[in-house]
Design an enzyme around this catalytic site. Structure first.
Site, PDB file in Angstrom:
ATOM      1  N   ARG A 245     -39.355  44.974  57.520  1.00 14.76           N
ATOM      2  CA  ARG A 245     -40.098  43.877  58.145  1.00 14.76           C
ATOM      3  C   ARG A 245     -39.354  43.307  59.341  1.00 14.76           C
ATOM      4  NH1 ARG A 245     -44.332  42.362  54.741  1.00 14.76           N
ATOM      5  NH2 ARG A 245     -43.918  42.425  52.515  1.00 14.76           N
TER       6      ARG A 245
ATOM      7  N   GLU B 178     -53.917  38.147  60.857  1.00 17.07           N
ATOM      8  CA  GLU B 178     -53.567  39.296  60.015  1.00 17.07           C
ATOM      9  C   GLU B 178     -52.621  40.227  60.755  1.00 17.07           C
ATOM     10  OE1 GLU B 178     -53.153  40.680  57.391  1.00 17.07           O
ATOM     11  OE2 GLU B 178     -54.915  40.970  56.136  1.00 17.07           O
TER      12      GLU B 178
ATOM     13  N   ASP C 175     -56.691  47.739  57.956  1.00 15.64           N
ATOM     14  CA  ASP C 175     -56.717  49.182  57.704  1.00 15.64           C
ATOM     15  C   ASP C 175     -58.121  49.561  57.225  1.00 15.64           C
ATOM     16  OD1 ASP C 175     -55.908  51.794  57.278  1.00 15.64           O
ATOM     17  OD2 ASP C 175     -54.836  51.371  55.429  1.00 15.64           O
TER      18      ASP C 175
ATOM     19  N   LYS D 255     -47.331  38.565  53.360  1.00 13.45           N
ATOM     20  CA  LYS D 255     -46.179  38.227  54.175  1.00 13.45           C
ATOM     21  C   LYS D 255     -46.224  38.928  55.528  1.00 13.45           C
ATOM     22  CE  LYS D 255     -43.647  39.044  50.065  1.00 13.45           C
ATOM     23  NZ  LYS D 255     -42.525  39.744  49.447  1.00 13.45           N
TER      24      LYS D 255
ATOM     25  N   ASP E 207     -44.236  46.185  56.301  1.00  8.27           N
ATOM     26  CA  ASP E 207     -43.223  46.780  55.427  1.00  8.27           C
ATOM     27  C   ASP E 207     -43.715  48.060  54.773  1.00  8.27           C
ATOM     28  OD1 ASP E 207     -45.184  45.466  53.706  1.00  8.27           O
ATOM     29  OD2 ASP E 207     -43.796  45.910  52.075  1.00  8.27           O
TER      30      ASP E 207
HETATM   31  P1  IMP Z   1     -56.778  47.018  54.079  1.00  6.50           P
HETATM   32  O1  IMP Z   1     -57.259  46.125  52.997  1.00  6.50           O
HETATM   33  O2  IMP Z   1     -56.945  48.485  53.738  1.00  6.50           O
HETATM   34  O3  IMP Z   1     -57.400  46.694  55.425  1.00  6.50           O
HETATM   35  O4  IMP Z   1     -55.212  46.835  54.184  1.00  6.50           O
HETATM   36  C1  IMP Z   1     -54.635  45.765  54.836  1.00  6.50           C
HETATM   37  C2  IMP Z   1     -53.219  45.492  54.380  1.00  6.50           C
HETATM   38  O5  IMP Z   1     -52.551  46.708  54.004  1.00  6.50           O
HETATM   39  C3  IMP Z   1     -52.419  44.894  55.518  1.00  6.50           C
HETATM   40  O6  IMP Z   1     -52.490  43.494  55.501  1.00  6.50           O
HETATM   41  C4  IMP Z   1     -51.023  45.443  55.248  1.00  6.50           C
HETATM   42  O7  IMP Z   1     -50.307  44.565  54.399  1.00  6.50           O
HETATM   43  C5  IMP Z   1     -51.251  46.768  54.530  1.00  6.50           C
HETATM   44  N1  IMP Z   1     -51.162  47.928  55.453  1.00  6.50           N
HETATM   45  C6  IMP Z   1     -52.167  48.737  55.861  1.00  6.50           C
HETATM   46  N2  IMP Z   1     -51.733  49.693  56.707  1.00  6.50           N
HETATM   47  C7  IMP Z   1     -50.411  49.475  56.858  1.00  6.50           C
HETATM   48  C8  IMP Z   1     -49.366  50.135  57.625  1.00  6.50           C
HETATM   49  O8  IMP Z   1     -49.558  51.118  58.373  1.00  6.50           O
HETATM   50  N3  IMP Z   1     -48.106  49.613  57.481  1.00  6.50           N
HETATM   51  C9  IMP Z   1     -47.830  48.541  56.698  1.00  6.50           C
HETATM   52  N4  IMP Z   1     -48.761  47.894  55.981  1.00  6.50           N
HETATM   53  C10 IMP Z   1     -50.032  48.360  56.044  1.00  6.50           C
HETATM   54 MG    MG Z   2     -47.932  44.854  53.161  1.00  7.11          MG
END
Ligand code: IMP
Ligand code: MG
Length: 188
Positions: A172, A106, A110, A50, A166
């Site tokens: 959000r 996206e 992260d 979302k 969120d």
């Molecule tokens: P990744 O798989 O570690 O790259 O994480 C990506 C997902 O984690 C994003 O699409 C977000 O939903 C969530 N996410 C990562 N960092 C944050 C943050 O600082 N705030 C909110 N959501 C985050």
């Molecule tokens: Mg999230």
């Protein structure tokens, strides 16, 4: 007033990292770049639910070219702040992307775990091209191997909320981006 009507100003989101006007200017800029790069290609934007829903809604309105919009929901995080390491599709696309010019929209990249999974999954469906437009990318992630073509902002190692992002489904609706302080007494 930057908060939704029902939100109080909590101590856990006291620090504004990026204000609403700066976000809007960046989204406009990304929209202009996409409009140039995808002229005549009728791309499909895939909004990853979302978190990216607010960004995608603003971004498509900054496009001066025809574009399609589809949605995908995946879970990579639990309800908290740490990645679970498990990615799974909760809602798939409505239509085939075979032969289409696809742009993954996206909120934040992260660790890149979610994106790597998405790329693999979508690439296997035979799109004509596949690129990523992320509003935020975490400083220090392997941006090069993640191959992020369109990025709004590099974000320091702080958990951020607002503009679709969120923490456990909260915040959000903020129009700006704030640092979430998990040590604050009002953090739940
Ligand atoms: P990744 O798989 O570690 O790259 O994480 C990506 C997902 O984690 C994003 O699409 C977000 O939903 C969530 N996410 C990562 N960092 C944050 C943050 O600082 N705030 C909110 N959501 C985050
Ligand atoms: Mg999230």
């Amino acid at each position: 007033m930057v908060l939704g009507a029902d939100d109080e100003v909590h101590d856990d989101i006291a620090k504004v990292l990026i204000d609403a006007e700066t976000i809007q200017a960046k989204v406009r800029e990304l929209g202009e770049r996409l409009s140039r790069d995808y002229a005549g290609l009728n791309p499909v934007l895939i909004c990853i639910l979302k978190g990216a829903v607010i960004f995608a809604a603003d971004l498509v309105r900054q496009l001066s070219i025809p574009a399609k919009l589809d949605f995908m929901a995946i879970s990579s995080y639990g309800s908290g702040m740490r990645t679970s390491g498990v990615v799974r599709i909760l809602k798939d696309l409505d239509r085939s992307i075979e032969g289409e010019h696809v742009i993954i929209v996206e909120d934040i990249v992260d660790s890149g775990l979610t994106l790597r999974y998405l790329r693999r999954t979508l690439q296997a469906r035979g799109p004509a091209s596949l690129e990523v437009c992320a509003l935020f990318s975490r400083d220090g992630n392997d941006a090069e191997s993640l191959d992020l073509r369109y990025v709004g902002f590099e974000i320091p190692d702080a958990f951020i909320v607002g503009y679709g992002l969120d923490v456990a489904e909260r915040y959000r609706n903020l129009r700006d981006i704030r640092v979430f302080d998990e040590t604050s007494t009002t953090a739940q």
